[in-house]
Design an enzyme around this catalytic site. Sequence first.
Site, mmCIF file in Angstrom:
data_model
loop_
_atom_site.group_PDB
_atom_site.id
_atom_site.type_symbol
_atom_site.label_atom_id
_atom_site.label_comp_id
_atom_site.label_asym_id
_atom_site.label_seq_id
_atom_site.Cartn_x
_atom_site.Cartn_y
_atom_site.Cartn_z
ATOM 1 N N ASN A 127 0.844 -1.195 0.000
ATOM 2 C CA ASN A 127 0.000 0.000 0.000
ATOM 3 C C ASN A 127 0.878 1.244 0.000
ATOM 4 O OD1 ASN A 127 -1.981 1.848 0.177
ATOM 5 N ND2 ASN A 127 -2.802 1.168 2.161
ATOM 6 N N CYS A 130 -2.017 5.269 0.985
ATOM 7 C CA CYS A 130 -2.962 5.692 2.018
ATOM 8 C C CYS A 130 -3.077 7.211 2.045
ATOM 9 C CB CYS A 130 -2.554 5.209 3.401
ATOM 10 S SG CYS A 130 -3.693 5.855 4.643
HETATM 11 O O1 RRO Z 1 -6.456 3.515 6.937
HETATM 12 C C1 RRO Z 1 -6.851 4.398 6.153
HETATM 13 O O2 RRO Z 1 -7.243 5.502 6.533
HETATM 14 C C2 RRO Z 1 -6.878 4.172 4.695
HETATM 15 C C3 RRO Z 1 -5.874 3.524 4.000
HETATM 16 BR BR1 RRO Z 1 -4.421 2.687 4.827
HETATM 17 C C4 RRO Z 1 -5.926 3.456 2.579
HETATM 18 O O3 RRO Z 1 -5.048 2.917 1.896
HETATM 19 N N1 RRO Z 1 -6.975 4.040 1.965
HETATM 20 C C5 RRO Z 1 -7.960 4.659 2.643
HETATM 21 O O4 RRO Z 1 -8.900 5.165 2.032
HETATM 22 N N2 RRO Z 1 -7.897 4.713 4.005
#
Ligand code: RRO
Length: 311
Positions: A127, A130
């Site tokens: 990922n 984020c």
């Molecule tokens: O945890 C989040 O706030 C989050 C993540 Br890691 C992500 O990759 N995409 C998102 O919309 N929220």
Amino acid sequence: MANLSVALAGLNLKNPILTASGTFGYGQEYEDFMDLSRLGGVVTKSITKEPRAGNPPFRVTEVPGGMLNSIGLANVGMEAFVKEKLPFLRKIRTRVIVNIAGNSVNDYETVVSRLDREEGIDAYEINLSCPNVKEGGLTFGKNPAEVFRITQNVRLHTKRPLIVKLTPNVTSIGDLAQAAVEGGADILSAINTLVGMAVDVKTRKPILGKITGGFSGPALKSIALAKVFEVVQRVSVPVIGIGGIFSAEDVMEFLLVGASAVQIGTANFINPGISEKIVRDLQTLCDEQGIKHVKEIIGKLEIHEGAVFSQ
Ligand code: RRO
């Protein structure tokens, strides 16, 4: 009956339906709502080196056409994941993809190295996208040179298939895709959420505790289709389409533009059994259309004569 299996660079799926990271917990949360073995696979919430509590509330809010989230990578951390979550995932008889996040190249390397000692993981989804944490994620994920560097370093620590998840919050997702592939990604997934915001006019405050959040839901689909199309024009590795998928017809749209599989995200919050239903409906749709093997339709979009694609 149409054959629904798809093969993505060493990751063989019984059907192209995966669940999207962050919308499906660690899989066990959904076992009462469906037979998990019917899915092509499950993608976990992002795992980091240390546990994380996440962002202050509110962390989710509905908005027209979808929702915003600002979870801030809340997760149990890699050691608790291995001890408490992985034993269940090993038993579900479908593919298990672990999403990984971090604040530095070293964090990603540490988590992948630790998880690589464990059985029962079929692939990693890195990922780099984020939108809700300041330190890492999107800061790396927007910069092609950083995407290349992280992918290349993570690649050294595993032979398992490596999926790199791309952010749409950039001018050129194609540049990110190319950087990830040059760094050694086997598969790409697109898209993560779009940065959005909602305001309470009575309090005059942002609704989300962290001001902005990631937008997802039905209104994301047309944007995601265009981004996936852009990515598949640029690179030749398999692509997993994500964004606003709520039905088998939506899945077929992504396959036609060139995705080899898809992930179901926000739809899980409306109907926790929907991913299994979409597998059933895709079977019916393929059978109705006389499709013998679902892979026949991947990338089979029929472009209007003379139409030229430009982003
Ligand atoms: O945890 C989040 O706030 C989050 C993540 Br890691 C992500 O990759 N995409 C998102 O919309 N929220």
